[in-house]
Design a protein around this motif. Structure first.
Motif, mmCIF file in Angstrom:
data_model
loop_
_atom_site.group_PDB
_atom_site.id
_atom_site.type_symbol
_atom_site.label_atom_id
_atom_site.label_comp_id
_atom_site.label_asym_id
_atom_site.label_seq_id
_atom_site.Cartn_x
_atom_site.Cartn_y
_atom_site.Cartn_z
ATOM 1 N N LEU A 1 63.532 138.845 59.712
ATOM 2 C CA LEU A 1 64.633 137.906 59.614
ATOM 3 C C LEU A 1 65.566 138.140 60.791
ATOM 4 O O LEU A 1 65.836 139.291 61.155
ATOM 5 N N SER A 2 66.045 137.070 61.386
ATOM 6 C CA SER A 2 66.973 137.223 62.506
ATOM 7 C C SER A 2 67.869 136.004 62.587
ATOM 8 O O SER A 2 67.554 134.941 62.046
ATOM 9 N N TYR A 3 68.989 136.179 63.266
ATOM 10 C CA TYR A 3 69.978 135.119 63.445
ATOM 11 C C TYR A 3 70.358 134.486 62.105
ATOM 12 O O TYR A 3 70.345 133.275 61.929
ATOM 13 N N CYS A 4 70.680 135.346 61.146
ATOM 14 C CA CYS A 4 71.029 134.911 59.794
ATOM 15 C C CYS A 4 72.520 135.077 59.562
ATOM 16 O O CYS A 4 73.224 135.777 60.298
ATOM 17 N N GLY A 5 73.007 134.426 58.482
ATOM 18 C CA GLY A 5 74.347 134.695 58.000
ATOM 19 C C GLY A 5 74.303 135.768 56.926
ATOM 20 O O GLY A 5 73.389 135.778 56.098
ATOM 21 N N TRP A 6 75.272 136.683 56.922
ATOM 22 C CA TRP A 6 75.337 137.763 55.937
ATOM 23 C C TRP A 6 76.595 137.570 55.099
ATOM 24 O O TRP A 6 77.711 137.483 55.636
ATOM 25 N N TYR A 7 76.421 137.546 53.772
ATOM 26 C CA TYR A 7 77.555 137.326 52.868
ATOM 27 C C TYR A 7 77.418 138.207 51.635
ATOM 28 O O TYR A 7 76.304 138.474 51.167
ATOM 29 N N LYS A 8 78.567 138.609 51.102
ATOM 30 C CA LYS A 8 78.580 139.293 49.816
ATOM 31 C C LYS A 8 78.078 138.324 48.761
ATOM 32 O O LYS A 8 78.466 137.159 48.726
ATOM 33 N N ALA A 9 77.170 138.794 47.901
ATOM 34 C CA ALA A 9 76.635 137.931 46.841
ATOM 35 C C ALA A 9 77.753 137.542 45.878
ATOM 36 O O ALA A 9 78.684 138.322 45.631
ATOM 37 N N GLU A 10 77.675 136.347 45.321
ATOM 38 C CA GLU A 10 78.743 135.817 44.476
ATOM 39 C C GLU A 10 78.988 136.671 43.236
ATOM 40 O O GLU A 10 80.110 136.764 42.750
ATOM 41 N N ASP A 11 77.923 137.299 42.722
ATOM 42 C CA ASP A 11 78.095 138.143 41.538
ATOM 43 C C ASP A 11 78.312 139.607 41.892
ATOM 44 O O ASP A 11 78.358 140.463 41.006
ATOM 45 N N GLY A 12 78.440 139.903 43.175
ATOM 46 C CA GLY A 12 78.699 141.272 43.618
ATOM 47 C C GLY A 12 77.486 142.165 43.684
ATOM 48 O O GLY A 12 77.598 143.336 44.055
ATOM 49 N N ASN A 13 76.307 141.647 43.331
ATOM 50 C CA ASN A 13 75.079 142.448 43.345
ATOM 51 C C ASN A 13 74.377 142.288 44.699
ATOM 52 O O ASN A 13 73.573 141.378 44.888
ATOM 53 N N GLY A 14 74.689 143.158 45.650
ATOM 54 C CA GLY A 14 74.063 143.120 46.963
ATOM 55 C C GLY A 14 74.656 142.046 47.849
ATOM 56 O O GLY A 14 75.818 141.640 47.680
ATOM 57 N N ILE A 15 73.855 141.545 48.782
ATOM 58 C CA ILE A 15 74.335 140.563 49.746
ATOM 59 C C ILE A 15 73.354 139.393 49.836
ATOM 60 O O ILE A 15 72.180 139.523 49.490
ATOM 61 N N TYR A 16 73.871 138.250 50.310
ATOM 62 C CA TYR A 16 73.037 137.108 50.624
ATOM 63 C C TYR A 16 72.726 137.122 52.116
ATOM 64 O O TYR A 16 73.603 137.383 52.946
#
Length: 511
Positions: free
Chosen positions: A333-348
């Motif tokens: 995976l490359s050139y992705c967006g990184w975000y905190k998961a909405e439920d707080g379990n890991g990241i998107y």
């Protein structure tokens, strides 16, 4: 056959002359194969008069005698030990990597005599820029993962057309010797975890490698050699032409004990992210095509911030273990967006690829990363993604390590997604819905949930209310008229979810 350049005779199955490196392949003339036993000169002699025959034969004999005499002098002249390599290799084309390694077959040059396999000679001739290689990524497709010491020792010729790689070799001895003004031979004796010996012949200097270091080695198997042990007996070693030799240690062995004490993976303890993560980022950045980017985020709420590094081709995940960077996993995976998961379990991890927005969830499972696809949404043929929330994980360029010295605290506020980006069921294209999912929906929301499956593909709507609703969504690109839309683009998840929603709407009297 004989070599047309130096005149030396060799077996018919060789492709390159071991002395001068010239090709020994046959040539063609008008579609007819011509062996060296019937060269161009031989055929011309058949057509010339006797006088010309004698003249040409005489000239050939003189040239051949001079060539043999010069070759014999080069191979047999007694040269003093302190100038052996300097003088001998300077008489050949040292920029020709094949010639360079052919000369090293003799003990007086490398100290480890070996016989280079014909497959290895062919590989070097075809990939001269691999010795050494400036970037490890160019070597990736040539590495044979099945190769190990016992297989190489059994039949090294079999592996002459591929590379061997090991990431945990210990340096037993290393020696540099200038063989010409601009050419350095570095000989490295390393052993693997099983104590097996390898001799790496590296064309150039290795300024960061020393005795007792742990190194990653990538090289071409050339042949088998042996050397006498100090305590008696001999050791068999695999000889490698060095492509890449990299120091994998963050600190010297004598410093590691103190580092472990000072950097313990315990929630609340101070972690030296700079000394732990900087070497990992630098190594990935060195092998990346473009700029490498990194970010920090505590993925499992244990007080330790994990490291994400995007090389442009792969995404790497690290944590801190025993005072050092520990690789949790990686994915293409490359050139992705990184975000905190909405439920707080890991990241998107949000990825735009082949006309789809794909949302992955990355979580820590012990000492590994678990990566699961949460949704896949069509973007009308555009390789983009639209999802975002108010908890993005900030990215930093490799080389800018100020954030490692003073990492910010993770934002603990609730995750908010822009309403213009939201869906009733974001995952209805990649997961099966249940009746329990539908029970909370109003009649209008059920209608939206059903039609957003079509809207993801860019379908427009004759119903003005539906069209106005979807026009407010940033992810929606209306480009296909209802009469032109083909239901065959729907996947199994979408078809099943449409059936479920229609059935639920019918049961509730919405239809």
């Amino acid at each position: 056959m004989f070599c047309r350049k130096c005149g030396k005779m060799y077996a018919d199955d060789l492709r390159f002359c071991p002395v001068c490196g010239s090709s020994l392949d046959t040539t063609t003339n008008g579609g007819k194969m011509i062996s060296y036993d019937e060269s161009y000169t031989d055929r011309q002699l058949k057509r010339k008069g006797i006088g010309k025959v004698v003249s040409i034969v005489a000239a050939c004999i003189v040239v051949l005698l001079l060539g043999i005499g010069l070759l014999d002098w080069l191979l047999t002249e007694d040269i003093s030990e302190d100038s052996t390599v300097q003088n001998e290799i300077s008489n050949v084309e040292v920029n020709d990597t094949l010639v360079f390694y052919q000369k090293l077959q003799e003990e007086k040059y490398s100290g480890y005599p070996f016989v280079m396999s014909t497959s290895a000679m062919s590989f070097i001739a075809d990939h001269e820029d691999f010795f050494p290689a400036g970037r490890s990524i160019v070597l990736k497709n040539y590495i044979d993962q099945s190769a190990e010491y016992k297989t190489l020792n059994k039949n090294v010729e079999k592996y002459g057309d591929s590379l061997y790689k090991s990431d945990a070799m210990q340096v037993i001895d290393i020696h540099e010797e200038n063989v010409q003004d601009e050419v350095c031979l570095t000989t490295v004796h390393v052993i693997d975890e099983g104590g097996n010996s390898f001799i790496v012949l590296y064309k150039g200097e290795l300024p960061d490698i020393y005795k007792d270091d742990t190194v990653s080695v990538c090289g071409l198997p050339l042949g088998i050699s042996s050397f006498e042990n100090v305590g008696g007996g001999s050791t068999i070693a695999v000889v490698l032409a060095g492509c890449r030799v990299i120091n994998t240690e963050n600190h010297k062995n004598e410093d590691k004990t103190n580092d472990v004490v000072q950097q313990t993976k315990t929630a609340g303890d101070t972690v030296d992210y700079m000394s732990c993560y900087e070497p990992a980022i630098e190594e990935i950045a060195e092998d990346s095509y473009g700029e490498a980017y990194y970010g920090l985020y505590d993925m499992n709420n244990d007080g330790i911030k994990e490291l994400l590094v995007d090389s442009g081709e792969e995404l790497f995940f690290y944590t801190v273990k025993n005072g050092q960077a520990y690789l949790l996993g990686k994915d293409e995976l490359s050139y992705c967006g990184w975000y905190k998961a909405e439920d707080g379990n890991g990241i998107y991890i949000i990825y735009g690829h082949m006309g789809c927005e794909i949302g992955f969830r990355a979580t820590m499972q012990g000492e590994h990363i678990s990566l699961t696809k949460e949704w896949e949404i069509g973007t009308c043929g555009l390789n983009v993604y639209y999802y975002e929330n108010n908890h993005p994980i900030q990215k930093y360029q490799s080389g800018d390590y100020s954030i490692l010295q003073n990492p910010p605290e993770d934002d603990k506020s609730p995750v908010v997604v822009d309403e213009s980006l939201d869906y009733i069921f974001r995952k209805s294209s990649s997961q099966y819905l249940t009746e329990a999912d539908l029970e909370k929906l109003t009649e209008w929301e059920c209608r939206i949930a059903r039609n957003e499956i079509y809207a993801r593909y860019g379908r427009t709507f004759t119903d003005e209310a539906l069209q106005e609703y979807f026009d407010t969504k940033l992810w929606y690109i209306g480009c296909i008229a209802p009469e032109d839309f083909d239901d065959s683009v729907l996947n199994d998840y979408e078809r099943a979810n449409l059936d479920l929603i229609v059935r639920y709407e019918t049961e509730q009297g919405y239809r």
